[in-house]
Structures are given as C-alpha cells and as structure tokens.
Design a protein around this motif. Structure first.
Motif, PDB file in Angstrom:
ATOM      1  N   LYS A 119       0.830  -1.213   0.000  1.00 58.49           N
ATOM      2  CA  LYS A 119       0.000   0.000   0.000  1.00 58.49           C
ATOM      3  C   LYS A 119       0.860   1.257   0.000  1.00 58.49           C
ATOM      4  O   LYS A 119       0.560   2.232  -0.717  1.00 58.49           O
ATOM      5  CB  LYS A 119      -0.941  -0.005   1.209  1.00 58.49           C
ATOM      6  CG  LYS A 119      -2.025  -1.065   1.151  1.00 58.49           C
ATOM      7  CD  LYS A 119      -3.116  -0.823   2.178  1.00 58.49           C
ATOM      8  CE  LYS A 119      -2.587  -0.898   3.591  1.00 58.49           C
ATOM      9  NZ  LYS A 119      -3.672  -0.719   4.591  1.00 58.49           N
ATOM     10  N   GLU A 120       1.940   1.238   0.793  1.00 61.41           N
ATOM     11  CA  GLU A 120       2.809   2.412   0.862  1.00 61.41           C
ATOM     12  C   GLU A 120       3.545   2.638  -0.452  1.00 61.41           C
ATOM     13  O   GLU A 120       3.670   3.786  -0.921  1.00 61.41           O
ATOM     14  CB  GLU A 120       3.805   2.242   2.019  1.00 61.41           C
ATOM     15  CG  GLU A 120       3.147   2.264   3.388  1.00 61.41           C
ATOM     16  CD  GLU A 120       4.131   1.976   4.506  1.00 61.41           C
ATOM     17  OE1 GLU A 120       5.278   1.604   4.189  1.00 61.41           O
ATOM     18  OE2 GLU A 120       3.750   2.127   5.687  1.00 61.41           O
TER      19      GLU A 120
ATOM     20  N   LEU B 265       3.038  -4.568 -10.406  1.00 58.36           N
ATOM     21  CA  LEU B 265       3.980  -5.512  -9.803  1.00 58.36           C
ATOM     22  C   LEU B 265       3.426  -6.073  -8.494  1.00 58.36           C
ATOM     23  O   LEU B 265       3.445  -7.282  -8.253  1.00 58.36           O
ATOM     24  CB  LEU B 265       5.325  -4.826  -9.556  1.00 58.36           C
ATOM     25  CG  LEU B 265       6.382  -5.660  -8.806  1.00 58.36           C
ATOM     26  CD1 LEU B 265       6.733  -6.909  -9.599  1.00 58.36           C
ATOM     27  CD2 LEU B 265       7.630  -4.820  -8.547  1.00 58.36           C
ATOM     28  N   TRP B 266       2.913  -5.191  -7.654  1.00 61.78           N
ATOM     29  CA  TRP B 266       2.376  -5.624  -6.371  1.00 61.78           C
ATOM     30  C   TRP B 266       1.113  -6.467  -6.541  1.00 61.78           C
ATOM     31  O   TRP B 266       0.833  -7.339  -5.715  1.00 61.78           O
ATOM     32  CB  TRP B 266       2.068  -4.414  -5.486  1.00 61.78           C
ATOM     33  CG  TRP B 266       3.273  -3.913  -4.744  1.00 61.78           C
ATOM     34  CD1 TRP B 266       3.936  -2.746  -4.929  1.00 61.78           C
ATOM     35  CD2 TRP B 266       3.960  -4.598  -3.696  1.00 61.78           C
ATOM     36  NE1 TRP B 266       4.997  -2.634  -4.065  1.00 61.78           N
ATOM     37  CE2 TRP B 266       5.030  -3.765  -3.280  1.00 61.78           C
ATOM     38  CE3 TRP B 266       3.787  -5.813  -3.059  1.00 61.78           C
ATOM     39  CZ2 TRP B 266       5.914  -4.111  -2.273  1.00 61.78           C
ATOM     40  CZ3 TRP B 266       4.668  -6.177  -2.042  1.00 61.78           C
ATOM     41  CH2 TRP B 266       5.715  -5.340  -1.665  1.00 61.78           C
ATOM     42  N   GLN B 267       0.377  -6.218  -7.602  1.00 63.41           N
ATOM     43  CA  GLN B 267      -0.845  -6.985  -7.835  1.00 63.41           C
ATOM     44  C   GLN B 267      -0.542  -8.473  -7.929  1.00 63.41           C
ATOM     45  O   GLN B 267      -1.273  -9.308  -7.413  1.00 63.41           O
ATOM     46  CB  GLN B 267      -1.523  -6.498  -9.122  1.00 63.41           C
ATOM     47  CG  GLN B 267      -2.752  -7.296  -9.534  1.00 63.41           C
ATOM     48  CD  GLN B 267      -3.876  -7.220  -8.517  1.00 63.41           C
ATOM     49  OE1 GLN B 267      -3.998  -6.208  -7.829  1.00 63.41           O
ATOM     50  NE2 GLN B 267      -4.677  -8.266  -8.423  1.00 63.41           N
ATOM     51  N   VAL B 268       0.561  -8.796  -8.593  1.00 68.73           N
ATOM     52  CA  VAL B 268       0.971 -10.204  -8.737  1.00 68.73           C
ATOM     53  C   VAL B 268       1.288 -10.811  -7.371  1.00 68.73           C
ATOM     54  O   VAL B 268       0.952 -11.960  -7.084  1.00 68.73           O
ATOM     55  CB  VAL B 268       2.197 -10.316  -9.671  1.00 68.73           C
ATOM     56  CG1 VAL B 268       2.679 -11.758  -9.737  1.00 68.73           C
ATOM     57  CG2 VAL B 268       1.855  -9.798 -11.055  1.00 68.73           C
ATOM     58  N   ILE B 269       1.913 -10.009  -6.512  1.00 68.99           N
ATOM     59  CA  ILE B 269       2.367 -10.519  -5.208  1.00 68.99           C
ATOM     60  C   ILE B 269       1.211 -10.654  -4.223  1.00 68.99           C
ATOM     61  O   ILE B 269       1.045 -11.697  -3.574  1.00 68.99           O
ATOM     62  CB  ILE B 269       3.451  -9.582  -4.635  1.00 68.99           C
ATOM     63  CG1 ILE B 269       4.675  -9.572  -5.570  1.00 68.99           C
ATOM     64  CG2 ILE B 269       3.848 -10.026  -3.225  1.00 68.99           C
ATOM     65  CD1 ILE B 269       5.742  -8.568  -5.178  1.00 68.99           C
ATOM     66  N   ILE B 270       0.396  -9.592  -4.109  1.00 68.19           N
ATOM     67  CA  ILE B 270      -0.623  -9.601  -3.055  1.00 68.19           C
ATOM     68  C   ILE B 270      -1.929 -10.262  -3.482  1.00 68.19           C
ATOM     69  O   ILE B 270      -2.824 -10.458  -2.655  1.00 68.19           O
ATOM     70  CB  ILE B 270      -0.907  -8.170  -2.552  1.00 68.19           C
ATOM     71  CG1 ILE B 270      -1.535  -7.325  -3.667  1.00 68.19           C
ATOM     72  CG2 ILE B 270       0.355  -7.536  -2.013  1.00 68.19           C
ATOM     73  CD1 ILE B 270      -1.930  -5.924  -3.210  1.00 68.19           C
ATOM     74  N   SER B 271      -2.040 -10.616  -4.748  1.00 71.18           N
ATOM     75  CA  SER B 271      -3.272 -11.279  -5.194  1.00 71.18           C
ATOM     76  C   SER B 271      -3.453 -12.649  -4.539  1.00 71.18           C
ATOM     77  O   SER B 271      -4.556 -13.183  -4.497  1.00 71.18           O
ATOM     78  CB  SER B 271      -3.268 -11.429  -6.718  1.00 71.18           C
ATOM     79  OG  SER B 271      -2.175 -12.230  -7.150  1.00 71.18           O
TER      80      SER B 271
END
Length: 303
Positions: free
Chosen positions: A164-165, A176-182
């Motif tokens: 989020k930050e 990039l984060w979507q892949v990780i936190i999904s």
C-alpha cells in the motif's frame, strides 16, 4: 546416569533379560520415575517424534492431546504440583489454549516446564504459561508468532502494508504488487490479524498471572521479543537459555542440579530411542508409567 550409547546398551540388556517385555518402555519409565524421585513432584513427559518422523501426521499439538493428559494426571496427588517435560514442535493455538486451561484447573498454576532440547512455537507458549522453566545450555525455545498455511501472519500483514505504501508513492508499481498480493484473500488478512491478537493476549495473560506475577512491563518485553517476527526473522529460530534469561523469563539452570540433569537427559535419550525404534509419533507419560501413546499408520506390505 547413562549417556546415549549406554542407554542403547541398557535397552539391549533389558531385552535379553526380559524378552517378553518391551525394553524401550522399561528403560524409559525407569528414568522418568527417577526425575520425580529427585524433585518430589509429579512428572509428565510430553514428547513428539517430529525429529525422527518429520513427514508423519500427529506429531503436533492437537486436541487429542488433552485425552492423553487426562489419562496421565488421573490418580496423581495434585498437591505435589507438576513438572512437565516438553519436547514438541508446537501446533494448534486453540488446542494449546485448551490444554493450558486444563493444566491450570488441575494444578492451580503450580507447573514447572523442563526443556531437555527443543520446545517450539505452541510448545514455547505452554512453557511461558509455567511458573518457571528449567533449561540447560543445550535447550531452546522458539518464536510464538502465529503461522497460517506455513506463512508468518505478521510477515503477511507487513508485506500488504508495504504494498500500500509503495503504490501510494509510486502508482506505477501497482501492477507488480498486484501479482504478489493477489495470493492474499481479504479474509486471510483478517484471520492473520486476529491470530496475532489472540496468541499475544493469551500468552500475556498467562505470564502476567503466573511467571511474572502482575509485572506488565516485564510481560510486554517478553511478548515483544518472542512474538515479533521482525526480531526473530524466522519461526524456526532457536532461542537460547541466555536469551530467555536476558528478556526476563524465570529460568532455572538444569546444570545447577547434577542429579536432575543426568536424570532428565537420560530420560530424553530413552524417549528418542523409542521414536527411532517404533512407530510412535507422540507419548504423554507420567512418572508411574501410565502413558498415552500415538502411533503412525504402519505401511502395508505389497504383494
């Protein structure tokens, strides 16, 4: 008292002397009895064979264990208190809470935990519920940060917070984060937060009402150390006796009583030999030889 190899020899000699009696049980119970004779207290060994059988089910703390403790405690003089010898990888938090509540109801917090080698995770929680912990230079406790699906709950929440930050500062990183936190369902994140709050409050209350006797500052220091994934780095980290003393736990040095040290370590060797030479995966046994023994499913011979 016999060392590892001498215990093997004694088991072999017992087999020759009494071929119709299990020598592993005879030798193990002999030395477990000796621990109680030295301390003058009830002694129950709670042993898991996870080191010998890491892939076998049934080695962790679970709800079936209470039946074993009910069997082991029955007919003991509870006025003598309880010395609980722990060797476990940990396990289910709910089962741990229920087990400690039961032991408190039986012994009114007059419980001392002895750690011959390792008591990790939920096993450490049980140790922290005691009035004092007996440890040797070779003994270790472990972090109590809860795990879900093999993942540290705090690490999951920290990763989500970092995502989020980062996205707030750099919106282009969202893909990039979507892949990780999904991989984290919103319900999973909530469950992680609740597991952390539950385990910390549970252990805080045990420490405050027993080992630390109302010293909330000391309790919080212990919780901040044992439950902090950022400090411990890994749930499998082994926390030494010195670290336990430094953080404020009431630790009794096993080496201060040579007779007790010999009896505890020989008992430990005897349990290890039992796991190595049988299908046992867990043993809950008192100093009178009354035992709850769980065995792994034996493999079927193929035709």
């Amino acid at each position: 008292m016999p060392n590892w190899n001498e215990v093997i020899l004694e088991i072999q000699q017992e087999q020759q002397k009494n071929p119709h009696v299990n020598p592993l049980d005879t030798v193990r119970r002999k030395y477990l009895k000796s621990v109680s004779k030295i301390t003058g207290r009830n002694t129950i060994a709670y042993y898991s064979g996870w080191l010998q059988k890491p892939q076998v089910a049934g080695t962790a703390v679970n709800d079936k264990d209470k039946s074993g403790f009910m069997l082991a405690i029955n007919k003991l003089d509870r006025a003598k208190g309880l010395d609980l010898i722990l060797h476990t990888p940990g396990g289910d938090i709910a089962a741990t809470e229920s087990l400690v509540d039961y032991l408190y109801s039986m012994y009114d917090k007059d419980i001392r935990v002895i750690v011959p080698q390792i008591s990790m995770s939920a096993g450490t929680m049980i140790a922290l519920s005691a009035k004092e912990i007996v440890m040797g230079k070779h003994s270790n406790l472990g972090p109590i940060d809860p795990q879900m699906g093999g993942l540290a709950c705090q690490a999951v929440l920290d990763e989500f917070k970092q995502a989020k930050e980062d996205i707030k500062q750099n919106p282009q990183s969202a893909s990039l984060w979507q892949v990780i936190i999904s991989k984290y369902h919103p319900t999973f994140l909530g469950a992680c937060k609740q597991a952390i709050e539950w385990s910390e409050k549970m252990v805080f209350d045990w420490l405050e009402n027993n080992m630390c006797k109302g010293d909330k500052n000391k309790v919080q220091k212990i919780i901040d150390t044992f439950a902090n994934h950022k400090i411990q780095k890994s749930h499998s980290r082994h926390i030494s006796k010195k670290e336990c003393i430094d953080v404020g736990l009431t630790i009794i040095n096993l080496e201060d009583n040579q007779d007790l040290q010999d009896a505890v370590l020989t008992t430990h060797h005897a349990f290890m030999h039992t796991f190595l030479n049988t299908y046992c995966v867990k043993i809950i046994e008192n100093h009178n030889g009354v035992a709850y023994i769980e065995q792994a499913v034996q493999p079927q011979n193929s035709k």
